[in-house]
Design a protein around this motif. Structure first.
Motif, PDB file in Angstrom:
ATOM      1  N   ALA A  27     -12.017 -35.217  19.911  1.00  0.00           N
ATOM      2  CA  ALA A  27     -10.986 -35.009  20.927  1.00  0.00           C
ATOM      3  C   ALA A  27     -10.216 -36.296  21.192  1.00  0.00           C
ATOM      4  O   ALA A  27      -8.991 -36.293  21.319  1.00  0.00           O
ATOM      5  CB  ALA A  27     -11.612 -34.499  22.219  1.00  0.00           C
ATOM      6  N   LEU A  28     -10.936 -37.411  21.266  1.00  0.00           N
ATOM      7  CA  LEU A  28     -10.276 -38.695  21.517  1.00  0.00           C
ATOM      8  C   LEU A  28      -9.393 -39.092  20.341  1.00  0.00           C
ATOM      9  O   LEU A  28      -8.303 -39.641  20.530  1.00  0.00           O
ATOM     10  CB  LEU A  28     -11.337 -39.777  21.769  1.00  0.00           C
ATOM     11  N   VAL A  29      -9.857 -38.793  19.128  1.00  0.00           N
ATOM     12  CA  VAL A  29      -9.031 -39.058  17.943  1.00  0.00           C
ATOM     13  C   VAL A  29      -7.766 -38.197  17.979  1.00  0.00           C
ATOM     14  O   VAL A  29      -6.668 -38.659  17.640  1.00  0.00           O
ATOM     15  CB  VAL A  29      -9.830 -38.775  16.649  1.00  0.00           C
ATOM     16  N   ALA A  30      -7.919 -36.934  18.424  1.00  0.00           N
ATOM     17  CA  ALA A  30      -6.767 -36.039  18.506  1.00  0.00           C
ATOM     18  C   ALA A  30      -5.716 -36.580  19.468  1.00  0.00           C
ATOM     19  O   ALA A  30      -4.513 -36.521  19.194  1.00  0.00           O
ATOM     20  CB  ALA A  30      -7.211 -34.645  18.956  1.00  0.00           C
ATOM     21  N   VAL A  31      -6.163 -37.126  20.608  1.00  0.00           N
ATOM     22  CA  VAL A  31      -5.228 -37.715  21.577  1.00  0.00           C
ATOM     23  C   VAL A  31      -4.482 -38.878  20.946  1.00  0.00           C
ATOM     24  O   VAL A  31      -3.260 -39.016  21.093  1.00  0.00           O
ATOM     25  CB  VAL A  31      -5.977 -38.179  22.847  1.00  0.00           C
ATOM     26  N   ALA A  32      -5.217 -39.739  20.231  1.00  0.00           N
ATOM     27  CA  ALA A  32      -4.591 -40.907  19.605  1.00  0.00           C
ATOM     28  C   ALA A  32      -3.582 -40.478  18.534  1.00  0.00           C
ATOM     29  O   ALA A  32      -2.485 -41.041  18.433  1.00  0.00           O
ATOM     30  CB  ALA A  32      -5.668 -41.799  18.983  1.00  0.00           C
ATOM     31  N   VAL A  33      -3.932 -39.463  17.737  1.00  0.00           N
ATOM     32  CA  VAL A  33      -3.028 -38.980  16.695  1.00  0.00           C
ATOM     33  C   VAL A  33      -1.765 -38.401  17.315  1.00  0.00           C
ATOM     34  O   VAL A  33      -0.646 -38.663  16.842  1.00  0.00           O
ATOM     35  CB  VAL A  33      -3.731 -37.922  15.820  1.00  0.00           C
ATOM     36  N   LEU A  34      -1.927 -37.625  18.382  1.00  0.00           N
ATOM     37  CA  LEU A  34      -0.760 -37.046  19.050  1.00  0.00           C
ATOM     38  C   LEU A  34       0.120 -38.126  19.661  1.00  0.00           C
ATOM     39  O   LEU A  34       1.353 -38.033  19.650  1.00  0.00           O
ATOM     40  CB  LEU A  34      -1.214 -36.077  20.147  1.00  0.00           C
ATOM     41  N   ALA A  35      -0.515 -39.169  20.232  1.00  0.00           N
ATOM     42  CA  ALA A  35       0.245 -40.246  20.865  1.00  0.00           C
ATOM     43  C   ALA A  35       1.147 -40.958  19.860  1.00  0.00           C
ATOM     44  O   ALA A  35       2.208 -41.477  20.215  1.00  0.00           O
ATOM     45  CB  ALA A  35      -0.709 -41.251  21.505  1.00  0.00           C
ATOM     46  N   ILE A  36       0.723 -40.971  18.607  1.00  0.00           N
ATOM     47  CA  ILE A  36       1.524 -41.612  17.558  1.00  0.00           C
ATOM     48  C   ILE A  36       2.411 -40.593  16.846  1.00  0.00           C
ATOM     49  O   ILE A  36       3.595 -40.831  16.598  1.00  0.00           O
ATOM     50  CB  ILE A  36       0.610 -42.311  16.528  1.00  0.00           C
ATOM     51  N   GLY A  37       1.832 -39.418  16.546  1.00  0.00           N
ATOM     52  CA  GLY A  37       2.531 -38.444  15.723  1.00  0.00           C
ATOM     53  C   GLY A  37       3.707 -37.763  16.390  1.00  0.00           C
ATOM     54  O   GLY A  37       4.790 -37.648  15.792  1.00  0.00           O
ATOM     55  N   VAL A  38       3.543 -37.319  17.643  1.00  0.00           N
ATOM     56  CA  VAL A  38       4.625 -36.581  18.309  1.00  0.00           C
ATOM     57  C   VAL A  38       5.874 -37.435  18.493  1.00  0.00           C
ATOM     58  O   VAL A  38       6.979 -36.997  18.135  1.00  0.00           O
ATOM     59  CB  VAL A  38       4.141 -36.014  19.660  1.00  0.00           C
ATOM     60  N   PRO A  39       5.773 -38.667  19.046  1.00  0.00           N
ATOM     61  CA  PRO A  39       6.986 -39.488  19.154  1.00  0.00           C
ATOM     62  C   PRO A  39       7.635 -39.775  17.797  1.00  0.00           C
ATOM     63  O   PRO A  39       8.866 -39.843  17.696  1.00  0.00           O
ATOM     64  CB  PRO A  39       6.480 -40.789  19.804  1.00  0.00           C
ATOM     65  N   THR A  40       6.801 -39.936  16.758  1.00  0.00           N
ATOM     66  CA  THR A  40       7.342 -40.197  15.419  1.00  0.00           C
ATOM     67  C   THR A  40       8.142 -39.003  14.910  1.00  0.00           C
ATOM     68  O   THR A  40       9.249 -39.158  14.376  1.00  0.00           O
ATOM     69  CB  THR A  40       6.194 -40.505  14.437  1.00  0.00           C
ATOM     70  N   ILE A  41       7.599 -37.789  15.091  1.00  0.00           N
ATOM     71  CA  ILE A  41       8.296 -36.581  14.644  1.00  0.00           C
ATOM     72  C   ILE A  41       9.600 -36.398  15.413  1.00  0.00           C
ATOM     73  O   ILE A  41      10.640 -36.062  14.828  1.00  0.00           O
ATOM     74  CB  ILE A  41       7.383 -35.349  14.821  1.00  0.00           C
ATOM     75  N   VAL A  42       9.546 -36.629  16.735  1.00  0.00           N
ATOM     76  CA  VAL A  42      10.758 -36.493  17.552  1.00  0.00           C
ATOM     77  C   VAL A  42      11.817 -37.494  17.109  1.00  0.00           C
ATOM     78  O   VAL A  42      13.005 -37.163  16.977  1.00  0.00           O
ATOM     79  CB  VAL A  42      10.432 -36.690  19.046  1.00  0.00           C
ATOM     80  N   TYR A  43      11.389 -38.735  16.849  1.00  0.00           N
ATOM     81  CA  TYR A  43      12.327 -39.775  16.423  1.00  0.00           C
ATOM     82  C   TYR A  43      12.966 -39.428  15.076  1.00  0.00           C
ATOM     83  O   TYR A  43      14.185 -39.536  14.902  1.00  0.00           O
ATOM     84  CB  TYR A  43      11.609 -41.122  16.327  1.00  0.00           C
ATOM     85  N   LEU A  44      12.146 -38.987  14.128  1.00  0.00           N
ATOM     86  CA  LEU A  44      12.672 -38.629  12.806  1.00  0.00           C
ATOM     87  C   LEU A  44      13.610 -37.431  12.900  1.00  0.00           C
ATOM     88  O   LEU A  44      14.649 -37.382  12.229  1.00  0.00           O
ATOM     89  CB  LEU A  44      11.517 -38.328  11.848  1.00  0.00           C
ATOM     90  N   GLY A  45      13.234 -36.463  13.738  1.00  0.00           N
ATOM     91  CA  GLY A  45      14.097 -35.303  13.908  1.00  0.00           C
ATOM     92  C   GLY A  45      15.444 -35.672  14.517  1.00  0.00           C
ATOM     93  O   GLY A  45      16.486 -35.141  14.124  1.00  0.00           O
ATOM     94  N   TRP A  46      15.417 -36.625  15.466  1.00  0.00           N
ATOM     95  CA  TRP A  46      16.658 -37.049  16.126  1.00  0.00           C
ATOM     96  C   TRP A  46      17.553 -37.837  15.162  1.00  0.00           C
ATOM     97  O   TRP A  46      18.756 -37.617  15.111  1.00  0.00           O
ATOM     98  CB  TRP A  46      16.320 -37.887  17.344  1.00  0.00           C
TER      99      TRP A  46
END
Length: 345
Positions: free
Chosen positions: A159-178
């Motif tokens: 669960a803690l790894v999932a939080v860390a992955v989301l903290a990095i992955g979601v902003p990265t996807i949003v940035y690339l999409g923008w």
């Protein structure tokens, strides 16, 4: 098409029922009922009020975003439209992905605006809600780590790894999409246009849209997203309201445990609720069954004194019962009223 969606919804609820049956059998039905019957009703009422606070905060965030797009909406209208949005999410498979098109249609009917503008508004709100959830989860994890020994629970580590992955992955996807939004728009036009035109040929009383018309609507959706993304004040207010909504949900889970008679640290709710919400992307309507399972797994995995599987399930039933059924009932009524008015217009 409608028949296919109805079949998917029925299958989704059947799957949710199976998950709940497994959860209740794990807890022991008699023990679970005992915990629920002896729950403090005053605290259960506070869970309901926290649920209303969550709906109000995210409804106001929707109002802010629509205001940025030039669509006026009263405070009460924003609240009821958002409850209707949650109703759509809760009765369609894949949660927000399944409910957003229906919510966009509702917004366009109530506000008399373009469908793509309503879709851009609800999509923006749903996207913005990810940002504070990840941030709050990181804060909750950090605080809980300093206050308690996590032990060697494999589930909690994941669960803690999932939080860390989301903290990095979601902003990265949003940035690339923008940064690649124009390329994404062109590709979407090329993929979606033939699909929409083919579907329209099989739907009665619906004219087949032109290629230019579809392109204008997709272009309008992307321009609306740009208006929201380039408005700092609107973004800041929407993010603040989103964070407030998450806090009300976390407060609701914390109060649910107190109602059952086994308090937990608020820091646990800070990271458990956002992680549990990830299960909303499952084919189950509104994540019903999936979210509850993730919450129970995380709560049992954490070294919380006195929290057994039956207590965790009982508290989650109180919390999710309010969070799921309050907007489903209220939103269903709102959707019904809007549909009747639309037919009579």
């Amino acid at each position: 098409m409608v028949r296919g969606r109805l079949r998917a919804t029925i299958l989704g609820f059947a799957g949710a029922a199976v998950v709940f049956a497994i959860l209740f059998s794990v807890a022991g039905v008699d023990e679970l009922i005992t915990h629920l019957v002896t729950a403090d009703l005053r605290l259960v009422t506070l869970v309901f009020l926290a649920t209303l606070g969550w709906l109000a905060a995210w409804g106001f965030a929707l109002r802010i975003v629509l205001g940025v797009l030039g669509v006026s909406l009263s405070v009460s209208e924003a609240f009821f439209i958002f409850t209707a949005a949650m109703f759509s999410n809760n009765v369609t498979p894949f949660g927000q992905a399944g409910g957003e098109p229906i919510t966009a249609l509702l917004i366009s009917r109530v506000t008399d605006t373009e469908y793509e503008r309503g879709l851009a508004a609800i999509a923006s709100v749903d996207t913005l809600n990810f940002v504070p959830s990840i941030t709050i989860a990181l804060v909750g994890v950090g605080y809980f780590v300093t206050e308690a020994t996590l032990g060697t629970s494999r589930r909690l580590e994941l669960a803690l790894v999932a939080v860390a992955v989301l903290a990095i992955g979601v902003p990265t996807i949003v940035y690339l999409g923008w940064t690649h939004r124009y390329r994404l728009e062109a590709r979407l036009v090329g993929v979606v246009t033939p699909v929409i035109r083919r579907l329209a040929t099989h739907l009665p009383r619906i004219p087949v849209p032109t290629v230019g018309g579809i392109e204008r609507r997709i272009n309008g959706f992307f321009r609306a997203i740009e208006r929201v993304a380039t408005n700092p004040r609107g973004l800041a207010l929407a993010l603040a309201l989103s964070a407030a909504g998450w806090f009300f949900q976390m407060l609701g889970l914390w109060l649910a445990f107190r109602a059952i008679g086994t308090p937990i640290p608020l820091s646990v709710a800070l990271f458990v609720v956002p992680i549990g919400a990830i299960a909303g992307v499952t084919p189950l309507p509104g994540g019903a069954g999936g979210i509850e399972s993730v919450l129970v797994v995380l709560l049992v995995a954490a070294p919380l004194p006195g929290v057994s599987e039956s207590i965790a399930i009982a508290a989650v039933v109180v919390f999710r019962g309010m969070v799921y059924w309050t907007p489903t009932i209220l939103g269903g009524l709102v959707t019904g009223v809007v549909s009747v008015r639309a037919r009579g217009a």
